[in-house]
Design a protein around this motif. Structure first.
Motif, PDB file in Angstrom:
ATOM      1  N   UNK A   1       1.003  -1.146   0.378  1.00 24.37           N
ATOM      2  CA  UNK A   1      -0.273  -0.043   0.127  1.00 24.37           C
ATOM      3  C   UNK A   1       0.649   1.096  -0.100  1.00 24.37           C
ATOM      4  N   UNK A   2       0.133   1.893  -0.543  1.00 28.86           N
ATOM      5  CA  UNK A   2       0.845   3.082  -0.903  1.00 28.86           C
ATOM      6  C   UNK A   2       0.270   4.834  -1.052  1.00 28.86           C
ATOM      7  N   UNK A   3       0.536   5.732  -0.112  1.00 29.74           N
ATOM      8  CA  UNK A   3      -0.285   6.966   0.123  1.00 29.74           C
ATOM      9  C   UNK A   3       0.030   7.797  -0.987  1.00 29.74           C
ATOM     10  N   UNK A   4      -1.149   8.444  -2.178  1.00 22.41           N
ATOM     11  CA  UNK A   4       0.017   9.570  -3.327  1.00 22.41           C
ATOM     12  C   UNK A   4      -1.803  10.362  -3.337  1.00 22.41           C
ATOM     13  N   UNK A   5      -0.764  11.739  -3.833  1.00 17.73           N
ATOM     14  CA  UNK A   5      -1.639  12.670  -3.347  1.00 17.73           C
ATOM     15  C   UNK A   5      -1.853  13.435  -2.174  1.00 17.73           C
ATOM     16  N   UNK A   6      -1.204  14.723  -2.342  1.00 18.12           N
ATOM     17  CA  UNK A   6      -1.075  15.418  -1.374  1.00 18.12           C
ATOM     18  C   UNK A   6      -2.009  15.724  -0.277  1.00 18.12           C
ATOM     19  N   UNK A   7      -3.216  16.174  -1.667  1.00 17.05           N
ATOM     20  CA  UNK A   7      -4.129  16.484  -0.691  1.00 17.05           C
ATOM     21  C   UNK A   7      -5.374  14.724  -0.329  1.00 17.05           C
ATOM     22  N   UNK A   8      -5.724  14.684  -1.146  1.00 18.05           N
ATOM     23  CA  UNK A   8      -6.356  13.576  -1.157  1.00 18.05           C
ATOM     24  C   UNK A   8      -5.923  12.245  -0.348  1.00 18.05           C
ATOM     25  N   UNK A   9      -4.603  11.961  -0.017  1.00 18.80           N
ATOM     26  CA  UNK A   9      -3.622  10.563   0.479  1.00 18.80           C
ATOM     27  C   UNK A   9      -4.866   9.151   0.169  1.00 18.80           C
ATOM     28  N   UNK A  10      -4.700   9.447  -1.089  1.00 11.86           N
ATOM     29  CA  UNK A  10      -5.543   8.064  -1.450  1.00 11.86           C
ATOM     30  C   UNK A  10      -4.937   7.447  -1.179  1.00 11.86           C
ATOM     31  N   UNK A  11      -5.067   5.938  -0.599  1.00 11.84           N
ATOM     32  CA  UNK A  11      -4.569   4.182  -0.880  1.00 11.84           C
ATOM     33  C   UNK A  11      -4.979   3.825  -2.297  1.00 11.84           C
ATOM     34  N   UNK A  12      -3.358   3.755  -2.111  1.00 10.93           N
ATOM     35  CA  UNK A  12      -3.277   2.839  -3.489  1.00 10.93           C
ATOM     36  C   UNK A  12      -2.480   1.534  -3.334  1.00 10.93           C
ATOM     37  N   UNK A  13      -2.722   0.351  -4.041  1.00  9.04           N
ATOM     38  CA  UNK A  13      -2.765  -1.283  -3.009  1.00  9.04           C
ATOM     39  C   UNK A  13      -1.836  -1.456  -4.819  1.00  9.04           C
ATOM     40  N   UNK A  14      -1.015  -1.912  -4.700  1.00 11.76           N
ATOM     41  CA  UNK A  14      -0.695  -3.175  -5.350  1.00 11.76           C
ATOM     42  C   UNK A  14      -0.398  -4.310  -5.195  1.00 11.76           C
ATOM     43  N   UNK A  15      -1.721  -5.016  -5.582  1.00 17.40           N
ATOM     44  CA  UNK A  15      -1.678  -6.333  -5.561  1.00 17.40           C
ATOM     45  C   UNK A  15      -0.823  -7.327  -6.335  1.00 17.40           C
ATOM     46  N   UNK A  16      -0.327  -8.615  -5.927  1.00 20.01           N
ATOM     47  CA  UNK A  16       0.306  -9.141  -6.646  1.00 20.01           C
ATOM     48  C   UNK A  16       0.296 -10.502  -5.625  1.00 20.01           C
ATOM     49  N   UNK A  17       1.335 -11.648  -6.432  1.00 16.55           N
ATOM     50  CA  UNK A  17       1.339 -12.838  -5.721  1.00 16.55           C
ATOM     51  C   UNK A  17       2.923 -13.128  -5.875  1.00 16.55           C
ATOM     52  N   UNK A  18       3.222 -13.354  -4.734  1.00 14.97           N
ATOM     53  CA  UNK A  18       4.625 -13.118  -4.660  1.00 14.97           C
ATOM     54  C   UNK A  18       5.536 -13.749  -5.426  1.00 14.97           C
ATOM     55  N   UNK A  19       5.277 -14.934  -5.443  1.00 15.98           N
ATOM     56  CA  UNK A  19       6.179 -15.803  -6.484  1.00 15.98           C
ATOM     57  C   UNK A  19       5.424 -16.214  -8.134  1.00 15.98           C
ATOM     58  N   UNK A  20       4.632 -15.364  -7.974  1.00 13.90           N
ATOM     59  CA  UNK A  20       4.375 -15.944  -9.589  1.00 13.90           C
ATOM     60  C   UNK A  20       4.226 -14.608 -10.059  1.00 13.90           C
ATOM     61  N   UNK A  21       4.580 -13.521 -10.175  1.00 14.81           N
ATOM     62  CA  UNK A  21       4.566 -12.411 -10.307  1.00 14.81           C
ATOM     63  C   UNK A  21       6.055 -11.788 -10.755  1.00 14.81           C
TER      64      UNK A  21
END
Lengths: 477, 381
Positions: free
Chosen positions: A158-178
């Motif tokens: 998870x990252x928080x992006x956007x100075x004002x909105x502070x939106x949560x951005x999630x990167x979803x993957x499977x560790x041993x496949x991606x």
């Protein structure tokens, strides 16, 4: 008394920072204890039941902070040190509990449920398959994925992006496949985003696109959790943004847009058939208007004997050149569709009457367009509707216009040239180092089993090897 | 951006080369060649006239005259408000007079013309002006030329009396050594004047209609003679270009009509003799005699009679060709391929062809009798 002053000061700072917003609620339990929350995003019920009940009887106790920490009836509490964080938590629907004698403070999750419930997908409906779709709620979206993939290797970064909105951005993957490399590339691109607001996945798409320009989308955008999971399990990476029901899946190749999550639920023969139909529809929708212009104005010798006479007679009353006729009608149709999509459903009926009757019938009767142009535009737009991805449809629309323009000047030769440019353009795309035309070019045998022809599931033991090194689906493979 | 500009310029610099709207063309579907006072008279059948009330195209016939074919065509365009477009030509009808004088200039024009598609049919008009054929309207198809063209393509394989002689096939024979071309003919039955009016289309019994007739024999580009119905069958049998043909097999005092549905012909070439071996299988379609169809021997007798009948047609056809000194069967071409040295020693193949003995072997077998097992006359007894 000095201590008491600290809580007062904190509240004042918060109120000043939020501009004395009307939804700030402050409750001071006693000199030592107070809490603050934003009424608009927090649930009063939750606060009364799970916070107030557990703290109201505390008076002056030696180690109040520790006591509170272990006695509040709430599963999600956090201890915070940095006072600046308080605004983010308040806006997120947390209640902040301040103790005068303590530098630290406690945040308690008391979010109001501002979300619609999980509903059926409206933009990508299926006949046979799960009906749920993503909503605007980040955690329930993640839940829909976690529910399907109960693998310890599933990663949600998870990252928080956007100075004002502070939106949560999630990167979803499977560790041993991606591929680790791809995950890093995406993370790096996301970290470089310097913008005040992220309101939808559409905001971050441009940052994730590679430098190669193309009208064709290099990522799938979907609201179906099953498609998202299918992709993740094949080694793709999904990016989810808070408050957006659409998930971006990367990398996408051309044939992904001919696939449908339903393909894997139906018998493989019918899936194959529907993919072939889609391929034919793709060619029809992109080429028909251009081909019509070419045949009518340059290469009449290619029209069959029977047809040429009826075409010539149909056109005999029309004052405009063929290409004008086609362009007028294509543009009118685009306007009609744009209006139809944006119009409230109540006015939809009148729209279709105007569109179908006035445009179709009356325009022909008034000899503004020939009947065949209506057929051409109609078949073009119908074939376009077999695709669900909006970006892909838009790419088709733009390329169709390019084909039309190149034919106006050179006829069939123009179609050939524009076709070559299209193929070269597509072949040169490499989203996340995956060739866009794989498995056709370069030829990839492992990808062929799930391509235009879909093999039955019990014959597809391996994942396509252009997305991942770890191709084993089961022990047998 | 620079690349985009260059691309855009390339498009505009073409200047819409070859651009022509379809409705600015007069689509020619039929062409006829006649003589008029020593000049060529050429008529074009144009298919996209004004719309009729039923939104159907009206056809019109425009005629021009000239010393040469091209002059006459240019004369037509003076009368046409639209550019003449002959890519979709489906029939070219030549009058007997023109054909007798030779049509090499017409063939040359049709081959040389860049618009020409070369997949139309060549026909001779028998006993009438060629342009009359184009003007007879048929209620079964939209325009006269289409009527004739589809008639040929539909019946060529089923009749055995006409040949699927497209322009390409005609040219192939015309240009090859030791091969003379043939052509289909077309006649008008009924009152020509009445048949030309659109009213006649509404009548159930038409005043006039066009009909395919017997084959015309050519020597090089010159028309020589007509074949009769029987000779036409014989020609098609030897050429082997047909699948189905029908003929009357003599049976007692009457006939048993037989349709062949499998036909094969082989040629055996020897240095001074040609053997034609024809083998056919067929079905009975109409029996008008007291033959016992359940008796193997009677059937065999009928088969022999059928083979003899086929042989008769073929002998007649060869006799006709020999009488007119024209090798329409392409024996010369086959001979040339097998014995090139001998062929070169022959100065005029057609002269040699007249003296060349041609043997014919025929074989016929009945595979089915149709839905009736026995002849009706015998059943009555």
């Amino acid at each position: 008394m000095v201590m008491y002053m600290q809580n007062k000061k904190r509240i004042k700072t918060i109120q000043e920072e939020l501009g004395n917003s009307s939804d700030i609620i402050v409750r001071e339990i006693n000199d030592n204890l107070c809490y603050i929350y934003l009424e608009s995003v927090s649930s009063d019920d939750k606060i009364s039941n799970f916070l107030l009940k557990s703290i109201v009887h505390y008076q002056k106790i030696e180690d109040l902070f520790k006591e509170l920490q272990s006695n509040i009836y709430n599963s999600h509490i956090e201890v915070m040190k940095d006072f600046k964080e308080v605004y983010y938590y308040l806006a997120s629907g947390y209640t902040c509990l301040f103790i005068d004698s303590e530098e630290r403070y406690i945040v308690i999750e008391t979010k109001e449920n501002l979300n619609r419930s999980i509903a059926e997908s409206t933009s990508e409906p299926l006949i046979r398959g799960p009906k749920d779709s993503f909503t605007e709620n980040n955690s329930s979206n993640l839940g829909l994925i976690r529910k399907r993939i109960k693998d310890s290797k599933l990663r949600i970064d998870e990252l928080k992006i956007g100075k004002r909105t502070k939106s949560k951005v999630s990167i979803i993957y499977i560790n041993d496949i991606a591929e680790k490399k791809n995950v890093d590339t995406i993370k790096q691109a996301l970290n470089e985003i310097d913008i005040d607001a992220i309101l939808d996945t559409g905001y971050i798409r441009d940052y994730l696109e590679t430098k190669q320009k193309s009208l064709f989308p290099k990522m799938i955008s979907t609201e179906r959790p099953d498609l998202c999971c299918q992709s993740i399990l094949n080694g793709k990476i999904a990016v989810m943004v808070e408050n957006s029901p659409y998930v971006l899946i990367m990398p996408a190749i051309l044939t992904d847009f001919f696939k449908n999550p339903e393909d894997y639920y139906l018998k493989f023969t019918s899936s194959t058939f529907s993919r072939i139909i889609k391929f034919i529809a793709f060619l029809i929708t992109i080429l028909t208007p251009a081909l019509y212009i070419a045949l009518m104005t340059f290469n009449q010798e290619m029209i069959p004997d029977q047809l040429i006479i009826s075409l010539a007679t149909q056109r005999s009353q029309v004052p405009f050149p063929t290409f004008m006729e086609v362009i007028i009608f294509v543009i009118i149709f685009e306007i009609l569709r744009e209006a139809d999509m944006k119009a409230p459903s109540a006015s939809g009926a009148s729209m279709s009457i105007v569109g179908a009757l006035i445009l179709g019938d009356a325009a022909v009767a008034a000899s503004i367009v020939s009947p065949f142009v209506v057929i051409v535009v109609a078949i073009t737009s119908i074939c376009e509707l077999v695709f669900t991805d909006m970006d892909f449809i838009n790419a088709i629309r733009h390329w169709r216009l390019l084909f039309i323009f190149s034919t106006i000047f050179t006829g069939i030769v123009g179609i050939v040239v524009a076709g070559l440019i299209l193929i070269i353009k597509l072949a040169s795309l490499e989203p996340l180092n995956t060739p866009y035309l794989i498995p056709f070019s370069p030829f990839n045998l492992s990808g062929m089993k799930d391509n235009i022809v879909l093999f039955p599931t019990n014959q597809r033991f391996k994942r396509p090897n252009y997305l991942t090194q770890n191709t084993k689906r089961g022990e047998k493979a | 951006m620079k690349r985009f500009c260059i691309l855009f310029l390339i498009l505009f610099l073409t200047g819409c080369w070859n651009y022509q709207e379809l409705n600015e063309y007069a689509i020619v579907t039929g062409m006829s060649v006649d003589y008029k006072e020593g000049k060529y008279e050429i008529s074009f059948l144009i298919a996209n006239g004004n719309k009729t009330e039923q939104e159907q195209a009206k056809t019109s016939l425009i005629t021009g005259e000239g010393e040469t074919i091209y002059n006459a065509i240019k004369d037509i365009s003076l009368a046409s408000p639209k550019e003449l477009y002959i890519s979709h030509l489906s029939v070219v009808i030549i009058s007997e007079e023109v054909a007798r004088d030779g049509i090499s200039n017409l063939l040359d024009y049709l081959l040389r013309e860049p618009q020409s598609h070369q997949n139309f049919y060549l026909l001779i008009s028998k006993d009438t002006k060629a342009s009359n054929i184009l003007s007879i309207l048929s209620p079964l198809s939209d325009y006269p030329s289409q009527n004739i063209a589809s008639n040929i393509s539909n019946t060529a394989k089923l009749q055995g009396k006409i040949s699927d002689a497209s322009f390409n096939l005609f040219m192939e024979k015309y240009l090859s050594t030791g091969y003379e071309p043939i052509m289909n003919s077309v006649i008008i039955i009924g009152d020509i004047k009445e048949g030309q009016s659109a009213d006649s289309q509404d009548k159930t019994k038409q005043d006039a209609y066009t009909k395919l007739d017997t084959l015309a024999l050519f020597q090089k580009d010159k028309f020589v003679t007509w074949a009769t119905q029987e000779e036409s069958i014989g020609i098609d049998l030897i050429l082997g270009e047909i699948e189905n043909f029908y003929f009357n097999v003599p049976c007692e005092n009457s006939f048993a009509v037989t349709v062949s549905n499998d036909y094969e012909v082989k040629y055996k070439l020897e240095k001074n003799k040609i053997i034609v071996q024809a083998k056919a299988e067929g079905t009975l379609r109409e029996v008008d005699c007291k033959i016992n169809l359940e008796n193997e021997k009677d059937i065999q007798k009928l088969e022999k009679a059928a083979a003899a009948e086929m042989r008769k047609y073929m002998v007649d056809a060869i006799q006709l060709a020999k009488n007119n000194r024209t090798d329409i069967f392409g024996f010369g071409s086959k001979y040339y391929k097998k014995y090139p040295n001998q062929y070169h020693q022959i100065s005029d193949w057609n002269n040699y062809f007249v003296t060349l003995p041609i043997e014919i072997e025929t074989d016929f077998q009945y595979t089915r009798k149709g839905s009736l097992e026995q002849s009706l006359e015998r059943e009555e007894q």
